[in-house]
Design a protein around this motif. Structure first.
Motif, mmCIF file in Angstrom:
data_model
loop_
_atom_site.group_PDB
_atom_site.id
_atom_site.type_symbol
_atom_site.label_atom_id
_atom_site.label_comp_id
_atom_site.label_asym_id
_atom_site.label_seq_id
_atom_site.Cartn_x
_atom_site.Cartn_y
_atom_site.Cartn_z
ATOM 1 N N SER A 54 0.825 -1.210 0.000
ATOM 2 C CA SER A 54 0.000 0.000 0.000
ATOM 3 C C SER A 54 0.858 1.259 0.000
ATOM 4 C CB SER A 54 -0.931 0.009 1.215
ATOM 5 O OG SER A 54 -1.896 -1.019 1.100
ATOM 6 N N VAL A 55 1.960 1.228 0.742
ATOM 7 C CA VAL A 55 2.891 2.361 0.745
ATOM 8 C C VAL A 55 3.357 2.626 -0.690
ATOM 9 C CG1 VAL A 55 5.214 3.101 1.439
ATOM 10 C CG2 VAL A 55 3.658 2.098 3.127
ATOM 11 N N ASP A 56 3.714 1.570 -1.402
ATOM 12 C CA ASP A 56 4.176 1.704 -2.784
ATOM 13 C C ASP A 56 3.078 2.282 -3.672
ATOM 14 O OD1 ASP A 56 6.553 0.440 -2.033
ATOM 15 O OD2 ASP A 56 5.812 -1.540 -2.665
ATOM 16 N N VAL A 57 1.885 1.680 -3.608
ATOM 17 C CA VAL A 57 0.793 2.072 -4.498
ATOM 18 C C VAL A 57 0.412 3.534 -4.275
ATOM 19 C CG1 VAL A 57 -1.649 1.672 -5.036
ATOM 20 C CG2 VAL A 57 -0.074 -0.264 -4.866
ATOM 21 N N VAL A 58 0.229 3.936 -3.026
ATOM 22 C CA VAL A 58 -0.139 5.328 -2.741
ATOM 23 C C VAL A 58 0.973 6.279 -3.194
ATOM 24 C CG1 VAL A 58 -0.582 6.992 -0.895
ATOM 25 C CG2 VAL A 58 -1.769 4.783 -0.904
ATOM 26 N N SER A 59 2.218 5.951 -2.892
ATOM 27 C CA SER A 59 3.342 6.799 -3.268
ATOM 28 C C SER A 59 3.427 6.963 -4.788
ATOM 29 C CB SER A 59 4.637 6.192 -2.724
ATOM 30 O OG SER A 59 5.750 6.935 -3.141
ATOM 31 N N LYS A 63 2.799 10.405 -6.973
ATOM 32 C CA LYS A 63 3.807 10.928 -7.904
ATOM 33 C C LYS A 63 3.224 11.110 -9.305
ATOM 34 C CE LYS A 63 7.818 9.296 -5.401
ATOM 35 N NZ LYS A 63 8.559 8.095 -5.077
ATOM 36 N N ALA A 64 2.196 10.287 -9.630
ATOM 37 C CA ALA A 64 1.524 10.405 -10.931
ATOM 38 C C ALA A 64 0.415 11.462 -10.875
ATOM 39 C CB ALA A 64 0.947 9.051 -11.341
ATOM 40 N N ARG A 65 0.357 12.198 -9.764
ATOM 41 C CA ARG A 65 -0.617 13.275 -9.551
ATOM 42 C C ARG A 65 -2.069 12.798 -9.626
ATOM 43 N NH1 ARG A 65 3.906 15.874 -11.191
ATOM 44 N NH2 ARG A 65 4.343 17.941 -10.383
ATOM 45 N N GLN A 66 -2.297 11.582 -9.161
ATOM 46 C CA GLN A 66 -3.659 11.066 -9.080
ATOM 47 C C GLN A 66 -4.284 11.573 -7.780
ATOM 48 O OE1 GLN A 66 -5.135 8.985 -11.757
ATOM 49 N NE2 GLN A 66 -3.450 10.277 -12.450
ATOM 50 N N GLU A 103 -7.145 4.432 -14.693
ATOM 51 C CA GLU A 103 -6.886 3.003 -14.488
ATOM 52 C C GLU A 103 -5.449 2.632 -14.840
ATOM 53 O OE1 GLU A 103 -8.571 -1.459 -15.524
ATOM 54 O OE2 GLU A 103 -9.548 0.274 -16.429
ATOM 55 N N LYS A 104 -4.904 3.247 -15.891
ATOM 56 C CA LYS A 104 -3.533 2.912 -16.300
ATOM 57 C C LYS A 104 -2.538 3.212 -15.175
ATOM 58 C CE LYS A 104 -2.277 7.272 -18.492
ATOM 59 N NZ LYS A 104 -1.794 7.931 -19.704
ATOM 60 N N HIS A 105 -2.799 4.259 -14.397
ATOM 61 C CA HIS A 105 -1.897 4.595 -13.298
ATOM 62 C C HIS A 105 -2.033 3.601 -12.143
ATOM 63 C CE1 HIS A 105 -0.192 8.225 -14.912
ATOM 64 N NE2 HIS A 105 -1.395 8.728 -15.166
ATOM 65 N N VAL A 106 -3.250 3.168 -11.858
ATOM 66 C CA VAL A 106 -3.454 2.197 -10.783
ATOM 67 C C VAL A 106 -2.825 0.860 -11.174
ATOM 68 C CG1 VAL A 106 -5.153 0.932 -9.408
ATOM 69 C CG2 VAL A 106 -5.545 3.343 -9.961
ATOM 70 N N GLU A 107 -3.069 0.435 -12.411
ATOM 71 C CA GLU A 107 -2.489 -0.821 -12.893
ATOM 72 C C GLU A 107 -0.965 -0.779 -12.811
ATOM 73 O OE1 GLU A 107 -2.803 -3.817 -16.731
ATOM 74 O OE2 GLU A 107 -3.384 -1.719 -16.990
ATOM 75 N N ALA A 109 0.909 1.185 -10.849
ATOM 76 C CA ALA A 109 1.341 1.262 -9.459
ATOM 77 C C ALA A 109 1.319 -0.117 -8.802
ATOM 78 C CB ALA A 109 0.450 2.232 -8.682
ATOM 79 N N VAL A 110 0.248 -0.865 -9.030
ATOM 80 C CA VAL A 110 0.131 -2.207 -8.449
ATOM 81 C C VAL A 110 1.213 -3.117 -9.034
ATOM 82 C CG1 VAL A 110 -1.351 -4.258 -8.314
ATOM 83 C CG2 VAL A 110 -2.314 -1.979 -7.890
#
Length: 139
Positions: A54-59, A63-66, A103-107, A109-110
Motif C-alpha cells: 500500500s505504501v508503494d501504491v499510494v506513493s 507521484k503520478a498526480r492522481q 486506471e492505467k496509473h493504478v495498474e 502502481a500495483v
C-alpha cells in the motif's frame, strides 16, 4: 557503507501473548491463541504484505498526480493444511478511491509494487504464490 541491519525484540507477556518492539521503538501485541486478543503472527505477515504494498501504491499514484482520497488493501491468504501451516497463496486487492483516477496509473502502481518495490511481497514470493488486483471507486 550503510547499515542495513534491522532489529526487533519479542517479550512474553502471559499465556500465548507477546509484545514485539521494533528497533525504532514501536510496539505491536501478538497472540498465538486462535482466536486471541491480538493478531496472530501469521495475520501480521498478511498485514505486513498489505501495508508494504500500500505504501508503494499510494506513493506511486501521488507521484503520478492522481487525486487519491482512500486506498484499502484487502489481503487474503490461504494456508496449507498441515504443520507448519505456511501460506501457499496470498492475494492483495487494492481498492483505490479518488477523483478522476486513471486506471492505467493504478495498474502500473500495483504492478510496480509487485514486481519491484514491495520488499515483503518479494520475500514471500520465493515460497508463496502472490497475486494482485485492484478496483477503482469514484470519490
Amino acid at each position: 557503507m550503510a547499515d542495513n541491519r534491522m532489529t526487533a525484540a519479542v517479550k512474553w507477556v502471559d499465556d500465548l501473548t507477546f509484545v514485539a518492539e521494533s528497533g525504532s521503538g514501536h510496539q505491536v501485541v501478538l497472540d498465538g491463541n486462535s482466536p486471541g486478543t491480538a493478531p496472530s503472527p501469521m495475520e501480521v505477515v498478511l498485514m505486513a504484505a498489505g501495508s508494504c504494498a500500500s505504501v508503494d501504491v499510494v506513493s506511486i499514484l501521488e507521484k503520478a498526480r492522481q487525486q487519491v482520497t482512500r486506498c484499502e488493501c484487502k489481503v487474503t491468504g490461504e494456508r496449507v493444511g498441515e504443520t507448519p501451516n505456511v501460506f501457499k497463496s496470498i492475494h492483495l486487492e487494492f481498492h483505490v478511491t479518488g477523483h478522476d483516477i486513471a486506471e492505467k496509473h493504478v495498474e502500473r502502481a500495483v504492478q510496480l509494487s509487485a514486481d519491484k518495490y514491495c520488499s515483503v511481497a518479494k520475500m514471500l514470493e520465493a515460497s508463496v504464490a502472490m497475486s494482485h488486483g485492484y478496483v477503482i471507486h469514484a470519490a
